[in-house]
Scaffold this motif. Structure first.
Motif, short mmCIF file in Angstrom:
data_model
loop_
_atom_site.label_atom_id
_atom_site.label_comp_id
_atom_site.label_asym_id
_atom_site.label_seq_id
_atom_site.Cartn_x
_atom_site.Cartn_y
_atom_site.Cartn_z
N HIS A 1 0.82 -1.22 0.00
CA HIS A 1 0.00 0.00 0.00
C HIS A 1 0.85 1.27 0.00
O HIS A 1 0.52 2.24 -0.69
CB HIS A 1 -0.95 -0.01 1.19
N LEU A 2 1.94 1.27 0.74
CA LEU A 2 2.82 2.44 0.72
C LEU A 2 3.44 2.62 -0.66
O LEU A 2 3.61 3.75 -1.13
CB LEU A 2 3.90 2.31 1.80
N GLY A 3 3.77 1.50 -1.31
CA GLY A 3 4.29 1.58 -2.66
C GLY A 3 3.27 2.10 -3.66
O GLY A 3 3.63 2.65 -4.71
N ASN A 4 1.99 1.96 -3.34
CA ASN A 4 0.93 2.50 -4.18
C ASN A 4 0.68 3.98 -3.93
O ASN A 4 -0.10 4.61 -4.64
CB ASN A 4 -0.39 1.76 -3.93
N GLY A 5 1.30 4.52 -2.88
CA GLY A 5 1.10 5.94 -2.57
C GLY A 5 0.12 6.19 -1.44
O GLY A 5 -0.33 7.33 -1.25
N ALA A 6 -0.22 5.14 -0.68
CA ALA A 6 -1.14 5.32 0.44
C ALA A 6 -0.40 5.87 1.66
O ALA A 6 0.83 5.92 1.70
CB ALA A 6 -1.82 4.00 0.78
N LEU A 7 -1.17 6.25 2.66
CA LEU A 7 -0.66 6.80 3.92
C LEU A 7 -1.17 5.94 5.07
O LEU A 7 -2.33 5.50 5.05
CB LEU A 7 -1.13 8.25 4.07
N ILE A 8 -0.31 5.68 6.07
CA ILE A 8 -0.77 4.93 7.25
C ILE A 8 -1.63 5.88 8.08
O ILE A 8 -1.14 6.83 8.68
CB ILE A 8 0.42 4.41 8.08
N HIS A 9 -2.92 5.61 8.09
CA HIS A 9 -3.88 6.57 8.64
C HIS A 9 -4.25 6.28 10.10
O HIS A 9 -4.31 7.18 10.92
CB HIS A 9 -5.15 6.54 7.78
N GLN A 10 -4.48 5.01 10.41
CA GLN A 10 -5.02 4.68 11.74
C GLN A 10 -4.72 3.23 12.06
O GLN A 10 -4.80 2.36 11.18
CB GLN A 10 -6.53 4.93 11.73
N VAL A 11 -4.35 2.96 13.31
CA VAL A 11 -4.13 1.59 13.77
C VAL A 11 -5.15 1.28 14.85
O VAL A 11 -5.40 2.11 15.74
CB VAL A 11 -2.70 1.42 14.32
N SER A 12 -5.76 0.10 14.78
CA SER A 12 -6.80 -0.27 15.73
C SER A 12 -6.50 -1.61 16.38
O SER A 12 -5.98 -2.53 15.72
CB SER A 12 -8.17 -0.36 15.02
N ALA A 13 -6.81 -1.71 17.65
CA ALA A 13 -6.70 -2.98 18.38
C ALA A 13 -8.05 -3.69 18.35
O ALA A 13 -9.09 -3.08 18.09
CB ALA A 13 -6.27 -2.72 19.81
N ASN A 14 -8.03 -5.01 18.61
CA ASN A 14 -9.25 -5.82 18.62
C ASN A 14 -10.07 -5.61 17.36
O ASN A 14 -11.29 -5.56 17.39
CB ASN A 14 -10.11 -5.48 19.85
N ALA A 15 -9.37 -5.50 16.25
CA ALA A 15 -10.03 -5.19 14.99
C ALA A 15 -10.35 -6.44 14.18
O ALA A 15 -11.24 -6.42 13.33
CB ALA A 15 -9.15 -4.26 14.16
N ASP A 16 -9.62 -7.52 14.42
CA ASP A 16 -9.88 -8.79 13.75
C ASP A 16 -9.66 -9.90 14.76
O ASP A 16 -8.53 -10.34 15.00
CB ASP A 16 -8.95 -8.98 12.55
N LEU A 17 -10.74 -10.35 15.36
CA LEU A 17 -10.66 -11.35 16.43
C LEU A 17 -10.88 -12.77 15.93
O LEU A 17 -11.11 -13.68 16.72
CB LEU A 17 -11.68 -11.01 17.52
N SER A 18 -10.78 -12.94 14.61
CA SER A 18 -10.84 -14.29 14.06
C SER A 18 -9.58 -15.04 14.45
O SER A 18 -8.58 -14.45 14.89
CB SER A 18 -10.96 -14.24 12.53
N GLU A 19 -9.60 -16.35 14.29
CA GLU A 19 -8.41 -17.16 14.60
C GLU A 19 -7.21 -16.69 13.81
O GLU A 19 -6.10 -16.56 14.34
CB GLU A 19 -8.71 -18.63 14.31
#
Length: 415
Positions: free
Chosen positions: A346-364
């Motif tokens: 994504h950074l190579g595509n020109g995106a920006l790291i916008h937000q980091v979230s905890a407990n965002a994917d609680l699947s195995e």
């Protein structure tokens, strides 16, 4: 699909329906490959190519490996011929000397692959052949060199100009929907009902790239949620009982899953074009969309935490977020690029790291690969080119002030 794409698909589909004429040729593979390279006529060449592909389809792994070694060893460049041609070109840089050098520098196996591709339906077979090569020749240098020839040809054949963007919805052919279920690589689709929740509602979209030579095989697809605001949890996006909204009321397009479908097209990049094309199309369709973000996994986070002996748990929200931001911004490979593969993409595509979230994917899977953390990469359409250039040239990572502050907290705690 455009009219041109429809016409191309019709031509390829018609060719694929043609019978595979010609008797079985049981001569050694080495004889068949030599015949194909030497074939002067189109009909005779196509017959030999069809026999080669038929024979390959019947091979077990040992025979396939022997076939690849034959291509790598016996259909390689002639180094002495290349040196002689280069010397002649350096002496006199003319059209004939340049042509001679280019012919010497291209291994015969590249022309063999081109001629195999003349057979109706051969493109998909060659993609599968490269998947076998990647699987069987992973640690063999000569076969890795052979793979460069496949990659060189595929990069031209699967150029963005040849790809067709199609929306996948509940009315799409069942065989395509079935493949979307099978190829989903980020968030498993558990049932047809699960798939329907992802493609039918007005606030959900799914788009895929197709190639006219493989009209029934998606190459890559992206799933999109239209939402009010930026979500920090994939559970909310995929919840069975979520509250649906009218698409025109959404202000954010969330790319929450992108899946490559063909193992034989590894390292042939489609994802950057797909996301940018879909974002541009959605912006035209719905002017109310102002924000385009991903909701992405952080697949290397858990391994890195294990290496650092950090026993942080998903319940430690602030600490997880800080460590994840630190990992994305500061943990690099030897070449200076981020260790995390999704971040590199994504950074190579020109995106920006916008937000980091905890407990965002609680699947195995989410807990195993990132302790439940996820990240939003922001695609600011006005700045992607600038961000891409800075990342490509100087490895500069674009990130929000919030993410940088989180990373600084982790660095301070580690000091």
């Amino acid at each position: 699909m455009t009219l041109l794409a429809d016409l191309l698909s019709t031509v390829f589909e018609r060719r694929q329906r043609l019978g595979r004429a010609g008797h079985r040729d049981d001569r050694p593979i080495e004889v068949l490959t030599a015949d194909l390279i030497g074939a002067a006529g189109e009909v005779s060449g196509t017959t030999v190519a069809q026999n080669l592909l038929n024979r390959y389809a019947e091979m077990d792994d040992a025979a396939k490996l022997a076939f690849f070694h034959h291509l790598a060893r016996d259909m390689n460049i002639d180094a002495a011929r290349v040196r002689q041609a280069l010397d002649a070109y350096e002496t006199a840089q003319t059209k004939p000397t340049y042509r001679t050098f280019m012919q010497a520098a291209e291994p015969p196996r590249q022309e063999l692959i081109r001629r195999l591709n003349q057979v109706p339906g051969a493109t998909g077979a060659l993609v599968s052949m490269r998947a076998d090569l990647l699987r069987l020749g992973r640690d063999i240098d000569t076969l890795q060199a052979l793979d460069i020839d496949f990659r060189h040809l595929f990069a031209s054949w699967f150029n963005r100009g040849f790809l067709v963007l199609r929306r996948i919805n509940w009315e799409s052919p069942a065989q395509i929907l079935d493949k979307i279920i099978a190829y989903e690589a980020v968030h498993q689709i558990d049932s047809w009902d699960d798939l329907r929740r992802r493609v039918e509602p007005s606030d959900r979209r799914c788009f895929a790239f197709f190639h006219p030579a493989m009209p029934d095989e998606p190459l890559i697809f992206v799933e999109v949620a239209l939402t009010p605001g930026v979500p920090g949890s994939v559970q909310a996006v995929l919840a069975e009982n979520r509250e649906m909204i009218a698409a025109e009321t959404a202000d954010t397009a969330v790319f929450y899953s992108i899946s490559n479908c063909q193992a034989g097209l590894a390292s042939i990049s489609f994802g950057n074009s797909l996301i940018k094309q879909v974002a541009a199309d959605l912006a035209l369709e719905m002017p109310g969309l102002k924000t385009f973000v991903t909701l992405s996994p952080i697949p290397g986070l858990a391994d890195w935490l294990a290496e650092t002996d950090d026993a942080v748990t998903p319940e430690e929200d602030d600490r997880i977020r800080s460590l994840a931001a630190h990992y994305l911004l500061d943990v690099k490979r030897r070449d200076g690029l981020p260790r995390d593969p999704v971040a590199r993409f994504h950074l190579g595509n020109g995106a920006l790291i916008h937000q980091v979230s905890a407990n965002a994917d609680l699947s195995e899977k989410g807990l195993a690969q990132s302790r439940g953390a996820m990240v939003n990469y922001l695609y600011d359409l006005a700045k992607v080119s600038q961000n891409h250039e800075r990342f490509a040239v100087d490895h500069q990572i674009a990130a929000s002030a919030e993410v940088r502050a989180l990373a600084a907290t982790a660095r301070k705690a580690a000091a």
